[in-house]
Design an enzyme around this catalytic site. Structure first.
Site, PDB file in Angstrom:
ATOM      1  N   MET A 123      77.111 -19.515  27.292  1.00  0.00           N
ATOM      2  CA  MET A 123      76.532 -18.267  26.791  1.00  0.00           C
ATOM      3  C   MET A 123      76.992 -18.124  25.341  1.00  0.00           C
ATOM      4  O   MET A 123      77.854 -17.303  24.995  1.00  0.00           O
ATOM      5  CB  MET A 123      76.987 -17.095  27.671  1.00  0.00           C
ATOM      6  CG  MET A 123      76.350 -17.124  29.045  1.00  0.00           C
ATOM      7  SD  MET A 123      77.150 -16.040  30.257  1.00  0.00           S
ATOM      8  CE  MET A 123      78.345 -17.183  30.951  1.00  0.00           C
TER       9      MET A 123
ATOM     10  N   ASP B  82      81.984 -20.531  33.101  1.00  0.00           N
ATOM     11  CA  ASP B  82      81.274 -19.613  32.216  1.00  0.00           C
ATOM     12  C   ASP B  82      81.942 -19.582  30.848  1.00  0.00           C
ATOM     13  O   ASP B  82      83.106 -19.198  30.723  1.00  0.00           O
ATOM     14  CB  ASP B  82      81.280 -18.202  32.815  1.00  0.00           C
ATOM     15  CG  ASP B  82      80.343 -18.073  33.999  1.00  0.00           C
ATOM     16  OD1 ASP B  82      79.167 -18.447  33.861  1.00  0.00           O
ATOM     17  OD2 ASP B  82      80.785 -17.607  35.064  1.00  0.00           O
TER      18      ASP B  82
ATOM     19  N   HIS C   3      78.164 -23.382  31.865  1.00  0.00           N
ATOM     20  CA  HIS C   3      77.128 -22.430  31.456  1.00  0.00           C
ATOM     21  C   HIS C   3      77.535 -21.842  30.101  1.00  0.00           C
ATOM     22  O   HIS C   3      78.453 -21.019  30.030  1.00  0.00           O
ATOM     23  CB  HIS C   3      77.020 -21.354  32.545  1.00  0.00           C
ATOM     24  CG  HIS C   3      76.086 -20.246  32.221  1.00  0.00           C
ATOM     25  ND1 HIS C   3      76.127 -19.027  32.893  1.00  0.00           N
ATOM     26  CD2 HIS C   3      75.071 -20.133  31.318  1.00  0.00           C
ATOM     27  CE1 HIS C   3      75.183 -18.239  32.413  1.00  0.00           C
ATOM     28  NE2 HIS C   3      74.543 -18.874  31.457  1.00  0.00           N
TER      29      HIS C   3
ATOM     30  N   SER D 156      82.357 -19.513  40.507  1.00  0.00           N
ATOM     31  CA  SER D 156      82.587 -19.268  39.080  1.00  0.00           C
ATOM     32  C   SER D 156      84.059 -18.982  38.833  1.00  0.00           C
ATOM     33  O   SER D 156      84.604 -17.997  39.348  1.00  0.00           O
ATOM     34  CB  SER D 156      81.753 -18.086  38.599  1.00  0.00           C
ATOM     35  OG  SER D 156      82.173 -17.694  37.307  1.00  0.00           O
TER      36      SER D 156
ATOM     37  N   MET E 277      69.509 -15.750  35.769  1.00  0.00           N
ATOM     38  CA  MET E 277      70.540 -14.721  35.726  1.00  0.00           C
ATOM     39  C   MET E 277      70.058 -13.502  36.508  1.00  0.00           C
ATOM     40  O   MET E 277      69.043 -12.896  36.153  1.00  0.00           O
ATOM     41  CB  MET E 277      70.859 -14.318  34.284  1.00  0.00           C
ATOM     42  CG  MET E 277      71.528 -15.403  33.452  1.00  0.00           C
ATOM     43  SD  MET E 277      73.072 -16.033  34.174  1.00  0.00           S
ATOM     44  CE  MET E 277      74.050 -14.526  34.284  1.00  0.00           C
TER      45      MET E 277
ATOM     46  N   THR F  22      83.345 -13.297  42.455  1.00  0.00           N
ATOM     47  CA  THR F  22      84.148 -12.447  43.327  1.00  0.00           C
ATOM     48  C   THR F  22      84.030 -12.867  44.788  1.00  0.00           C
ATOM     49  O   THR F  22      85.027 -12.951  45.512  1.00  0.00           O
ATOM     50  CB  THR F  22      83.705 -10.982  43.177  1.00  0.00           C
ATOM     51  OG1 THR F  22      83.774 -10.610  41.795  1.00  0.00           O
ATOM     52  CG2 THR F  22      84.583 -10.055  44.001  1.00  0.00           C
TER      53      THR F  22
ATOM     54  N   GLY G 268      77.607 -11.747  30.728  1.00  0.00           N
ATOM     55  CA  GLY G 268      78.705 -11.255  29.907  1.00  0.00           C
ATOM     56  C   GLY G 268      79.901 -10.780  30.700  1.00  0.00           C
ATOM     57  O   GLY G 268      81.022 -10.827  30.209  1.00  0.00           O
ATOM     58  N   PHE G 269      79.690 -10.339  31.944  1.00  0.00           N
ATOM     59  CA  PHE G 269      80.786  -9.820  32.759  1.00  0.00           C
ATOM     60  C   PHE G 269      80.574 -10.193  34.216  1.00  0.00           C
ATOM     61  O   PHE G 269      79.433 -10.243  34.682  1.00  0.00           O
ATOM     62  CB  PHE G 269      80.889  -8.287  32.650  1.00  0.00           C
ATOM     63  CG  PHE G 269      81.213  -7.784  31.279  1.00  0.00           C
ATOM     64  CD1 PHE G 269      82.531  -7.729  30.844  1.00  0.00           C
ATOM     65  CD2 PHE G 269      80.208  -7.388  30.418  1.00  0.00           C
ATOM     66  CE1 PHE G 269      82.835  -7.271  29.569  1.00  0.00           C
ATOM     67  CE2 PHE G 269      80.506  -6.933  29.136  1.00  0.00           C
ATOM     68  CZ  PHE G 269      81.828  -6.876  28.718  1.00  0.00           C
ATOM     69  N   GLY G 270      81.658 -10.407  34.951  1.00  0.00           N
ATOM     70  CA  GLY G 270      81.584 -10.597  36.382  1.00  0.00           C
ATOM     71  C   GLY G 270      81.517  -9.258  37.101  1.00  0.00           C
ATOM     72  O   GLY G 270      81.749  -8.200  36.518  1.00  0.00           O
TER      73      GLY G 270
ATOM     74  N   MET H 237      81.760 -17.934  27.192  1.00  0.00           N
ATOM     75  CA  MET H 237      81.206 -16.776  26.484  1.00  0.00           C
ATOM     76  C   MET H 237      81.831 -16.678  25.099  1.00  0.00           C
ATOM     77  O   MET H 237      83.024 -16.925  24.940  1.00  0.00           O
ATOM     78  CB  MET H 237      81.488 -15.495  27.269  1.00  0.00           C
ATOM     79  CG  MET H 237      80.995 -15.517  28.696  1.00  0.00           C
ATOM     80  SD  MET H 237      81.345 -13.956  29.543  1.00  0.00           S
ATOM     81  CE  MET H 237      80.877 -14.386  31.218  1.00  0.00           C
TER      82      MET H 237
ATOM     83  N   HIS I 236      81.669 -23.889  38.609  1.00  0.00           N
ATOM     84  CA  HIS I 236      80.873 -23.227  37.584  1.00  0.00           C
ATOM     85  C   HIS I 236      81.803 -22.634  36.526  1.00  0.00           C
ATOM     86  O   HIS I 236      82.706 -21.848  36.843  1.00  0.00           O
ATOM     87  CB  HIS I 236      80.017 -22.115  38.201  1.00  0.00           C
ATOM     88  CG  HIS I 236      79.005 -21.551  37.267  1.00  0.00           C
ATOM     89  ND1 HIS I 236      77.791 -22.166  37.021  1.00  0.00           N
ATOM     90  CD2 HIS I 236      79.017 -20.431  36.511  1.00  0.00           C
ATOM     91  CE1 HIS I 236      77.103 -21.436  36.159  1.00  0.00           C
ATOM     92  NE2 HIS I 236      77.831 -20.377  35.819  1.00  0.00           N
TER      93      HIS I 236
ATOM     94  N   ASP J 109      72.704 -16.753  39.454  1.00  0.00           N
ATOM     95  CA  ASP J 109      74.051 -16.332  39.071  1.00  0.00           C
ATOM     96  C   ASP J 109      74.059 -14.828  38.816  1.00  0.00           C
ATOM     97  O   ASP J 109      73.315 -14.331  37.965  1.00  0.00           O
ATOM     98  CB  ASP J 109      74.460 -17.082  37.791  1.00  0.00           C
ATOM     99  CG  ASP J 109      75.859 -16.742  37.306  1.00  0.00           C
ATOM    100  OD1 ASP J 109      76.545 -15.939  37.954  1.00  0.00           O
ATOM    101  OD2 ASP J 109      76.254 -17.304  36.268  1.00  0.00           O
TER     102      ASP J 109
END
Length: 221
Positions: free
Chosen positions: A70, A37, A68, A10, A139, A200, A144-146, A39, A35, A177
């Site tokens: 969101m 993300d 993805h 990601s 999920m 991460t 919303g956050f890593g 948002m 990937h 994920d």
């Protein structure tokens, strides 16, 4: 039949000041998918990127761009992400009232269609549209956050969806994920996942570590 595990780093955990370079580096390190993300600050409590960034990144990798979204409402943005170079467009089952219509829009755009389920959303939501899917994303954190902790109970959902996919006889990616590291990756694969999204755990340590990180997630280190 479950497919070999694929790793989808990601870019949410990449260095945004050098994003093109980061995508090229993670590609060279052995990523299967990239990937991305997206948002909107509405469906999830964060804002990341839009189709212009996806388009700018496209020349830096030939790998599958796994986008993805969101985002809610999502339908107005599907064509733009497809035109920008998304290969797979995944939308949330919770993001709109007409999931089947949204999947038809993705297919009409020329991209593959995915559906993501938040932790509180049951696997059964997928059943009426399974014939329209190329990917299902579970999920294992709230989106919303890593950097969040893995929600262990989502492995039961992965196992249920694996049975549903196998029963359908279709080649549908089962992706997970959130909180994925070498330890949770193994448990997710044992439950039936075959695509692992990792932020991460994939990008830690800088470019010289990326291949080692991916091998660890694959279980081949």
């Amino acid at each position: 039949m479950q497919q070999p595990v694929r790793i989808a780093p990601s870019i949410l955990s990449a260095d945004f000041a050098r994003l093109g370079e980061e995508v090229a580096a993670i590609d060279a390190a052995g990523a299967d998918y990239i990937h991305i993300d997206v948002m909107d600050g509405h469906f999830v409590p964060n804002i990341t990127i839009g189709p212009a960034v996806v388009k700018a990144l496209r020349p830096h990798s030939d790998k599958v761009f796994d986008c993805h979204l969101m985002v809610a409402p999502v339908d107005p943005f599907i064509a733009a992400f497809a035109e920008a170079g998304a290969d797979i467009i995944t939308v949330h089952a919770e993001a709109g009232p007409h999931l089947h219509r949204t999947l038809q829009l993705i297919k009409a755009s020329g991209a593959k269609a995915g559906v993501s389920l938040n932790p509180a959303t049951p696997a059964g939501v997928i059943e009426p549209v399974v014939e329209d899917l190329d990917l299902i994303l579970v999920m294992s954190v709230n989106p919303g956050f890593g950097g969040q902790a893995f929600i262990e109970g989502q492995l039961r959902k992965v196992a249920e969806l694996r049975r549903m996919i196998d029963k359908s006889g279709r080649a549908i990616d089962l992706e997970i994920d959130g909180g994925i590291n070498p330890e949770t990756a193994r448990r997710a694969c044992d439950a039936g996942a075959d695509v692992l999204v990792a932020g991460t755990a994939a990008f830690k340590g800088g470019h010289n570590s990326y291949a080692t990180n991916i091998a660890a997630l694959r279980g081949t280190d």
